[in-house]
Design a protein around this motif. Structure first.
Motif, short mmCIF file in Angstrom:
data_model
loop_
_atom_site.label_atom_id
_atom_site.label_comp_id
_atom_site.label_asym_id
_atom_site.label_seq_id
_atom_site.Cartn_x
_atom_site.Cartn_y
_atom_site.Cartn_z
N GLN A 1 -8.24 25.68 -17.59
CA GLN A 1 -7.90 24.73 -18.63
C GLN A 1 -7.32 23.45 -18.03
OE1 GLN A 1 -4.83 24.43 -22.43
NE2 GLN A 1 -5.56 26.43 -21.79
N GLU B 1 -10.11 21.37 -16.42
CA GLU B 1 -10.92 20.69 -17.43
C GLU B 1 -10.16 19.50 -18.01
OE1 GLU B 1 -14.01 22.63 -20.17
OE2 GLU B 1 -12.19 22.61 -21.40
N LYS B 2 -8.88 19.66 -18.25
CA LYS B 2 -8.04 18.57 -18.77
C LYS B 2 -8.04 17.39 -17.79
CE LYS B 2 -3.25 17.70 -20.26
NZ LYS B 2 -2.78 16.82 -19.15
N ALA C 1 -8.51 26.22 -24.72
CA ALA C 1 -8.40 24.76 -24.56
C ALA C 1 -8.35 24.00 -25.88
CB ALA C 1 -9.59 24.25 -23.74
#
Length: 322
Positions: A79, A82-83, A105
């Motif tokens: 997560q 990806e952020k 997410a």
């Protein structure tokens, strides 16, 4: 009364002027910036499972005159990773994001949507069964699982009484995996089948070895492309104790194992439409200031070895090879 009417007309005139100025400003800003830039973040972006999806994105970008960036990623994303990738793309000028959400997410992506429009791909960010708080372009994942079960039923005369099934899935936390699993499981249980084991995780490198150690089953059902390709490889090498393989996939490798009879039935989500519709819907948000992107459902097709090269399936094979 006459004075009130004058005030009303004056207020209406001011509001109309403000709206006109807003439209002119939006038009001016768009022309000043040139083409919109949209970034795409999916796990293992170089994998052939995304070929049709990326081809659809490229065709939509060409039709809509959008600058497209597909971010290079590893096999798995956390997560936080990806952020960071999404934030970096926004900082570099992305005006909208298409993202395959990692499990958990949803809140992070809702915060990102406050900065730029966000479209989810393949899976909702919410848990299975819950309403998606963000627009998502995906197949009906529950129906995908049910279609996979239908492939088994066709081969076993509609009766799976006494048959033992093992289920493979690349993850446990996504809405796509949970919905596909439920659709498959409910159909199998109604037909009398028994699920001996569900196994989750990676089956592409070291994880592949675990397939040899699993208890023998009559059928292996794979819920995603990576799991299916791994099972197809083992089936081709006669390392699945004679189990028949069925699965959901969208890569040339999956089609190859179907053609060589290592896989008996392949359910293919329309990746091209998932890419094309994702970008098309986002473009409406970028062009229309008050437009909210809407969720889209893409079709899927069940393929057999004997139907793989039929004329009506040529587009599927073509987009998977791009």
């Amino acid at each position: 009364m006459r004075d009130n009417k004058k005030v009303f007309i004056l207020i209406e005139s001011i509001l109309a002027m403000m709206l006109a100025l807003l439209v002119v400003r939006m038009f001016w800003e768009k022309n000043g910036e040139g083409r919109y830039r949209v970034s795409v973040v999916v796990q293992d972006s170089d994998s052939s499972q995304w070929s049709a999806f990326q081809y659809g994105l490229r065709m939509a970008a060409e039709d809509l005159d959008i600058e497209l960036t597909i971010v290079s990623t590893g096999v798995t994303l956390t997560q936080e990773e990806e952020k960071e990738l999404i934030e970096a793309e926004i900082d570099n000028g992305a005006k909208a994001i298409i993202v395959q959400p990692v499990p958990g997410a949803e809140e992070m992506l809702k915060k990102m949507e406050k900065k730029v429009p966000v479209m989810l791909a393949e899976s909702a960010a919410s848990q299975e069964g819950g309403a998606s708080s963000l627009p998502v372009t995906r197949p009906d994942n529950y129906k995908l699982g049910a279609a996979l079960a239908e492939g088994l039923l066709e081969d076993f005369g509609g009766n799976l009484e006494g048959k033992v099934v093992g289920v493979l899935s690349g993850d446990t936390g996504s809405e796509a995996s949970a919905s596909r699993s439920r659709g498959l499981r409910e159909a199998l249980e109604r037909a009398g089948a028994k699920i001996r084991w569900p196994v989750f995780g990676s089956f592409t490198e070291n994880g592949e070895n675990s397939l040899r150690a699993l208890d023998g089953v009559d059928v292996v059902a794979a819920l995603d492309n990576g799991s299916l390709v791994a099972a197809g490889k083992y089936s081709a090498a006669n390392d699945l104790h004679g189990a028949l393989v069925y699965g959901i996939g969208n890569s040339t490798e999956a089609a190859y194992y179907l053609d060589t009879d290592a896989i008996r039935c392949l359910v293919v989500p329309d990746g091209f439409q998932m890419g094309y519709q994702s970008l098309t819907e986002l473009a409406k948000s970028l062009d229309g200031y008050f437009y909210q992107a809407k969720s889209q459902v893409v079709p899927f097709t069940s393929l057999r070895r004997e139907t793989l090269f039929l004329k009506e399936n040529q587009d599927i094979l073509f987009t998977m090879s791009q």
